[in-house]
Enzyme design. Sequence first.
Site, short mmCIF file in Angstrom:
data_model
loop_
_atom_site.label_atom_id
_atom_site.label_comp_id
_atom_site.label_asym_id
_atom_site.label_seq_id
_atom_site.Cartn_x
_atom_site.Cartn_y
_atom_site.Cartn_z
N GLY A 196 1.95 8.26 -8.73
CA GLY A 196 0.96 8.59 -7.71
C GLY A 196 1.52 8.46 -6.30
N GLN B 52 7.67 -7.74 -10.97
CA GLN B 52 7.36 -7.10 -9.69
C GLN B 52 6.31 -7.88 -8.89
OE1 GLN B 52 5.94 -3.44 -11.81
NE2 GLN B 52 4.52 -3.30 -10.11
N GLY C 258 -7.76 7.50 -10.62
CA GLY C 258 -6.42 7.83 -10.09
C GLY C 258 -5.41 7.94 -11.22
N HIS C 259 -5.41 6.95 -12.12
CA HIS C 259 -4.51 7.03 -13.28
C HIS C 259 -4.87 8.24 -14.13
CE1 HIS C 259 -4.65 2.51 -12.54
NE2 HIS C 259 -3.36 2.75 -12.48
N MET D 50 0.04 -0.25 -15.01
CA MET D 50 -0.18 -1.66 -15.34
C MET D 50 -1.58 -1.85 -15.93
SD MET D 50 1.94 -3.92 -12.67
CE MET D 50 0.78 -3.89 -11.32
N SER E 126 -7.70 1.98 -6.48
CA SER E 126 -6.68 1.00 -6.85
C SER E 126 -7.29 0.02 -7.82
CB SER E 126 -6.22 0.25 -5.59
OG SER E 126 -5.53 -0.93 -5.95
N ARG F 218 -6.83 -2.95 -7.77
CA ARG F 218 -7.16 -4.16 -7.01
C ARG F 218 -8.47 -4.02 -6.22
NH1 ARG F 218 -1.17 -4.66 -6.42
NH2 ARG F 218 -0.60 -6.61 -7.47
N LYS G 232 -0.13 7.54 -3.96
CA LYS G 232 -0.75 6.30 -3.47
C LYS G 232 0.31 5.24 -3.16
CE LYS G 232 -3.58 2.60 -3.53
NZ LYS G 232 -2.66 1.58 -3.95
N ASP G 233 1.30 5.13 -4.06
CA ASP G 233 2.39 4.17 -3.85
C ASP G 233 3.62 4.96 -3.41
OD1 ASP G 233 1.10 1.58 -4.94
OD2 ASP G 233 0.66 3.08 -6.47
P1 AMP Z 1 -0.44 0.88 -11.25
O1 AMP Z 1 -1.18 0.73 -12.52
O2 AMP Z 1 -1.17 0.39 -10.04
O3 AMP Z 1 0.98 0.34 -11.35
O4 AMP Z 1 -0.29 2.44 -11.02
C1 AMP Z 1 0.25 3.26 -12.01
C2 AMP Z 1 0.48 4.63 -11.43
O5 AMP Z 1 -0.77 5.16 -11.00
C3 AMP Z 1 1.41 4.62 -10.21
O6 AMP Z 1 2.25 5.77 -10.25
C4 AMP Z 1 0.43 4.70 -9.07
O7 AMP Z 1 0.98 5.27 -7.90
C5 AMP Z 1 -0.64 5.58 -9.66
N1 AMP Z 1 -1.89 5.42 -8.93
C6 AMP Z 1 -2.53 4.26 -8.64
N2 AMP Z 1 -3.62 4.52 -7.88
C7 AMP Z 1 -3.67 5.86 -7.71
C8 AMP Z 1 -4.55 6.75 -7.02
N3 AMP Z 1 -5.60 6.29 -6.34
N4 AMP Z 1 -4.29 8.07 -7.05
C9 AMP Z 1 -3.21 8.56 -7.73
N5 AMP Z 1 -2.33 7.77 -8.39
C10 AMP Z 1 -2.55 6.45 -8.39
#
Ligand code: AMP
Length: 281
Positions: free
Chosen positions: A147, A61, A36-37, A30, A185, A187, A149-150
């Site tokens: 990740g 979502q 992490g990304h 997103m 994150s 957030r 993470k989720d």
């Molecule tokens: P998001 O942008 O929050 O929807 O996350 C996009 C992808 O990045 C999802 O697969 C998350 O699980 C992953 N992700 C977010 N934070 C982390 C993190 N700290 N370590 C590894 N992957 C992450």
Amino acid sequence: MHVITTVAEMQHISQEAFRNNQTVGCVPTMGALHAGHASLISAAAKENPVVVVSIFVNPTQFGPNEDFETYPRTLEADIQIASQAGATHIFAPSVKEMYPNGTSTKIVVAGVADLWEGASRPGHFSGVATVVCKLFQAMLPTVAYFGQKDYQQTRVVQQMATSLLLPVRISVQPTAREANGLAMSSRNIYLTPEQRKYARVINAALRAASDTGSGHRSGVEQTMLNTLASYPDFVVDYACAADAQTLELHDEYPPGAQVVLMIAGKLGTTRLIDNHLYVVH
Ligand code: AMP
């Protein structure tokens, strides 16, 4: 880097890659990219010549009282981070492009999607499953990177991909953390410096509980709650020790069983989640 905004162009690029015998790795996000990304993008770049990072803040979502409107949108910085980590393409479609007929068609994943985050955020995982399926139709990935993470999201996506016979391999990558253990994150930018410092308690609680290696659920959960109690500003939604496959609870997990510890809660107005996996001794 060229930012692709239409599904037709995205599909064309992936089909071209297949004609050239190249695999396509995709990393759905997103935006508001962080390390992490970047770790997911690097993993994708190690395994695929074509790496597509999608950046789409998916309205379906988010619940009515959640942060869809204020969710950080940082496309220019995201392009930099993605290309440095090895992305070859960015797919950043509009809401209209992703939902040409509105939201009338939905994917509902039963079981793993109904528990935990699914119970706290009604409709969340239907929105996730629906958009991930649509993103797969657009990016046509060979492998999709998510990740840990989720964690529950990875289980929902795996179940969706298996149920719908999608020809995509799902690769789950480890959680990237701040130096103090806080899971990275998008957030986290909502947190004050003080909250960011003390939010380390979440990972500390997970570690204390997974270090026990115990299969006795109530004891493991109590260990998490005892650690979390040292920072009462963190208001716990759940702190559970669940079966890592089904996410269901059992009183006792036998030696060799894989358990996932999941914590969710609020620090001020910011909802945080984290998890650890371990095998019972
Ligand atoms: P998001 O942008 O929050 O929807 O996350 C996009 C992808 O990045 C999802 O697969 C998350 O699980 C992953 N992700 C977010 N934070 C982390 C993190 N700290 N370590 C590894 N992957 C992450």
